[in-house]
Design a protein around this motif. Structure first.
Motif, PDB file in Angstrom:
ATOM      1  N   PRO A 239       8.439   5.480  -1.220  1.00  0.00           N
ATOM      2  CA  PRO A 239       9.253   6.623  -1.672  1.00  0.00           C
ATOM      3  C   PRO A 239       9.733   7.517  -0.530  1.00  0.00           C
ATOM      4  O   PRO A 239      10.702   8.256  -0.696  1.00  0.00           O
ATOM      5  N   HIS A 240       9.079   7.410   0.642  1.00  0.00           N
ATOM      6  CA  HIS A 240       9.507   8.246   1.782  1.00  0.00           C
ATOM      7  C   HIS A 240      10.489   7.511   2.687  1.00  0.00           C
ATOM      8  O   HIS A 240      10.737   7.954   3.826  1.00  0.00           O
ATOM      9  N   PHE A 241      11.040   6.402   2.189  1.00  0.00           N
ATOM     10  CA  PHE A 241      12.051   5.655   2.956  1.00  0.00           C
ATOM     11  C   PHE A 241      12.999   6.656   3.613  1.00  0.00           C
ATOM     12  O   PHE A 241      13.490   7.580   2.967  1.00  0.00           O
ATOM     13  N   CYS A 242      13.274   6.422   4.900  1.00  0.00           N
ATOM     14  CA  CYS A 242      14.028   7.389   5.703  1.00  0.00           C
ATOM     15  C   CYS A 242      15.266   7.929   4.984  1.00  0.00           C
ATOM     16  O   CYS A 242      16.182   7.176   4.646  1.00  0.00           O
ATOM     17  N   ALA A 243      15.278   9.234   4.767  1.00  0.00           N
ATOM     18  CA  ALA A 243      16.424   9.861   4.104  1.00  0.00           C
ATOM     19  C   ALA A 243      17.660   9.821   4.999  1.00  0.00           C
ATOM     20  O   ALA A 243      18.793   9.904   4.524  1.00  0.00           O
TER      21      ALA A 243
ATOM     22  N   MET B  19       4.747   4.090  13.431  1.00  0.00           N
ATOM     23  CA  MET B  19       3.600   4.377  12.564  1.00  0.00           C
ATOM     24  C   MET B  19       3.892   5.560  11.658  1.00  0.00           C
ATOM     25  O   MET B  19       4.604   6.485  12.046  1.00  0.00           O
ATOM     26  N   SER B  20       3.383   5.512  10.434  1.00  0.00           N
ATOM     27  CA  SER B  20       3.439   6.671   9.540  1.00  0.00           C
ATOM     28  C   SER B  20       2.027   6.888   8.982  1.00  0.00           C
ATOM     29  O   SER B  20       1.397   5.936   8.521  1.00  0.00           O
ATOM     30  N   PRO B  21       1.496   8.114   9.043  1.00  0.00           N
ATOM     31  CA  PRO B  21       0.102   8.331   8.623  1.00  0.00           C
ATOM     32  C   PRO B  21      -0.038   8.592   7.120  1.00  0.00           C
ATOM     33  O   PRO B  21       0.888   9.110   6.492  1.00  0.00           O
TER      34      PRO B  21
ATOM     35  N   GLU C 210      12.102  17.751  -4.040  1.00  0.00           N
ATOM     36  CA  GLU C 210      12.793  18.175  -2.817  1.00  0.00           C
ATOM     37  C   GLU C 210      13.740  17.094  -2.305  1.00  0.00           C
ATOM     38  O   GLU C 210      14.846  17.374  -1.867  1.00  0.00           O
ATOM     39  N   ARG C 211      13.295  15.843  -2.382  1.00  0.00           N
ATOM     40  CA  ARG C 211      14.128  14.761  -1.863  1.00  0.00           C
ATOM     41  C   ARG C 211      15.452  14.676  -2.631  1.00  0.00           C
ATOM     42  O   ARG C 211      16.514  14.433  -2.053  1.00  0.00           O
ATOM     43  N   SER C 212      15.403  14.917  -3.956  1.00  0.00           N
ATOM     44  CA  SER C 212      16.635  14.767  -4.736  1.00  0.00           C
ATOM     45  C   SER C 212      17.634  15.892  -4.414  1.00  0.00           C
ATOM     46  O   SER C 212      18.840  15.727  -4.620  1.00  0.00           O
TER      47      SER C 212
ATOM     48  N   ALA D  77       6.390  16.406  -6.702  1.00  0.00           N
ATOM     49  CA  ALA D  77       6.638  17.468  -5.705  1.00  0.00           C
ATOM     50  C   ALA D  77       7.547  16.925  -4.596  1.00  0.00           C
ATOM     51  O   ALA D  77       8.448  17.627  -4.111  1.00  0.00           O
ATOM     52  N   HIS D  78       7.339  15.671  -4.214  1.00  0.00           N
ATOM     53  CA  HIS D  78       8.186  15.046  -3.195  1.00  0.00           C
ATOM     54  C   HIS D  78       9.600  14.827  -3.737  1.00  0.00           C
ATOM     55  O   HIS D  78      10.592  15.218  -3.108  1.00  0.00           O
ATOM     56  N   MET D  79       9.686  14.231  -4.914  1.00  0.00           N
ATOM     57  CA  MET D  79      11.004  13.873  -5.462  1.00  0.00           C
ATOM     58  C   MET D  79      11.851  15.112  -5.749  1.00  0.00           C
ATOM     59  O   MET D  79      13.069  15.085  -5.609  1.00  0.00           O
TER      60      MET D  79
ATOM     61  N   SER E  32       0.824  -1.220   0.000  1.00  0.00           N
ATOM     62  CA  SER E  32       0.000   0.000   0.000  1.00  0.00           C
ATOM     63  C   SER E  32       0.851   1.260   0.000  1.00  0.00           C
ATOM     64  O   SER E  32       0.496   2.262  -0.630  1.00  0.00           O
ATOM     65  N   GLU E  33       1.964   1.211   0.735  1.00  0.00           N
ATOM     66  CA  GLU E  33       2.762   2.434   0.866  1.00  0.00           C
ATOM     67  C   GLU E  33       3.235   2.956  -0.488  1.00  0.00           C
ATOM     68  O   GLU E  33       3.435   4.158  -0.663  1.00  0.00           O
ATOM     69  N   LYS E  34       3.397   2.033  -1.453  1.00  0.00           N
ATOM     70  CA  LYS E  34       3.906   2.460  -2.772  1.00  0.00           C
ATOM     71  C   LYS E  34       2.786   3.009  -3.660  1.00  0.00           C
ATOM     72  O   LYS E  34       3.056   3.623  -4.678  1.00  0.00           O
TER      73      LYS E  34
END
Ligand code: HEM
Length: 389
Positions: free
Chosen positions: A334-338, A276-278, A86-88, A82-84, A51-53
């Motif tokens: 995709p939000h795997f801990c940076a 937990m992550s919401p 900033e993450r990159s 929008a996430h990627m 589900s997370e993906k």
């Protein structure tokens, strides 16, 4: 509201020890609506992993959520491009390569200095006097906020964590969170001209020179402080405690049969610091016969996934011989801990070997009980120990 079966919990019991209730949910209602939390919980590892993906359904974008409202719209609350975007820009500052090249040696200096200070005492609360200052000093280096004290980093992290879990709207908690984000903004104000003039390897510098708008840089620095202080602090203290309370397992490490990294990974599986992550349901969907409606709130229960008996035999046991590859203590999407590489270096390369090499004969100080609690963020609150001097 989802059509998941209702599962009642006693919130105080759940905080003290969520694992018995989570085991029952996995068995009887693996996708359950918990009225006391106003949320539908996914408790099996495979459901979370898949589900997370599906970010088109399980969205991280929660505009009305407390994190966005109190800390700003950071990358953890964005999806897709929008996430990627900033993450990159964020990630190169904390990538495995950057950790090897810059951070590991600096983390070791912090650990050596703190152990020099406490080593002669023969006793300490290892959480307050080692784990907390070490994670704070490491985070000062990584964020670039070297103009503050580690105790400020810790207090800000705590105030933000309490602020974003303030579902009852306690005004005092919210005020403390605003004071924390205000303090971080002031620290950023001081450091921005410095890194603009002389770039360095820190998140602040890498994000500013990477072209991220300044407002978003501020939001992501707050994100790094809220997540990057509490978890390593608890994981360092927790892993030491796990070894001290499982002497048979500790012998494996002493005999060279288990690497420090495996000790940390098994600890983070056993007692996941982020339980937990919401997510917010972005469009109607169905998972295993449960229907979800737009804007339903979902909790991905990482702590439960990591005790899922379908993947981990005797999952409630701290067992250094186990294969932890299926643990999702750092997330599974995709939000795997940076900060995963930085955490592994701080804890497995630096904190654990240094503590056990320097504090000879380390053992629990039985005159004071160890306190542990939490389900969204779980861990120790103290670690009274003694050693030979
Ligand atoms: C033991 C230590 C840590 C644990 C167990 C941990 C765990 C996690 C988890 C479970 C997530 C959410 C993943 C998801 O929803 O899929 C996360 C996200 C994140 N963590 Fe950590 N974390 C740790 C340390 C750190 C540190 C030290 C930093 C900063 C240097 C950090 C920065 C972040 C960031 C920025 C995100 C959001 C990533 C994104 O949205 O792409 N974490 N972490």
């Amino acid at each position: 509201m989802s059509t998941a079966p209702h599962f009642e919990i006693d919130v105080a019991d759940f905080w003290r020890d969520p694992y018995p209730a989570l085991a029952r949910m996995r068995r009887e209602a693996p996708i359950a609506f918990v009225p006391q939390l106003g949320s539908t919980l996914l408790t099996r590892r495979d459901d979370i992993f898949v589900s997370e993906k599906r970010i088109d359904v399980f969205s991280s974008d929660q505009p009305a959520g407390l994190m966005t409202r109190l800390m700003g719209h950071n990358m953890m609350r964005k999806d897709g491009d929008a996430h990627m975007a900033e993450r990159s820009i964020f990630f190169p500052a904390v990538s495995p390569k950057a950790v090897r090249a810059h951070w590991r040696a600096e983390f070791q200096q912090h650990a050596d200095r703190i152990l020099d200070q406490i080593g002669g005492a023969g006793r300490a609360d290892l959480l307050a006097e080692f784990a907390l200052p070490l994670s704070g000093e490491c985070l000062k280096s990584v964020t670039g906020l070297t103009n503050v004290r580690f105790s400020e980093i810790d207090a800000w992290s705590q105030a933000m964590i309490e602020g974003i879990a303030n579902y009852t709207g306690d005004p005092a908690v919210e005020a403390r969170c605003h004071a924390a984000t205000g303090g971080i903004d002031a620290a950023i104000d001081d450091m921005l001209p410095v890194v603009r003039k002389t770039p360095n390897h820190s998140l602040l510098s890498v994000m500013i020179h990477g072209g991220m708008p300044e407002a978003n840089v501020r939001h992501n620095i707050k994100l790094a402080i809220s997540g990057g202080q509490n978890e390593p602090r608890k994981a360092i203290a927790g892993t030491v405690w796990a070894l001290l309370t499982h002497p048979g397992q500790f012998e494996r490490v002493a005999a060279g049969k288990t690497e420090w990294l495996q000790v940390f990974e098994e600890f983070a599986r056993w007692i996941s610091p982020i339980g937990m992550s919401p997510r917010r349901i972005a469009r109607a969907t169905s998972v295993n016969g449960v229907d979800f409606a737009p804007d339903d709130r979902v909790f991905l229960m990482f702590g439960s996934a990591n005790r899922d008996e379908a993947h981990f035999a005797n999952a409630d046991r701290f067992d250094l011989a186990r294969d932890t590859a299926r643990s999702i203590a750092f997330g599974a999407g995709p939000h795997f801990c940076a900060g995963a590489a930085a955490s592994r270096a701080m804890i497995a390369d630096v904190a654990l070997p240094s503590v056990f090499a320097r504090l000879r004969g380390l053992r629990l100080d039985d005159s004071e009980p160890v306190r542990i609690g939490g389900w969204a963020f779980r861990g120790l609150f103290n670690l009274p120990v003694v050693w030979e001097v």
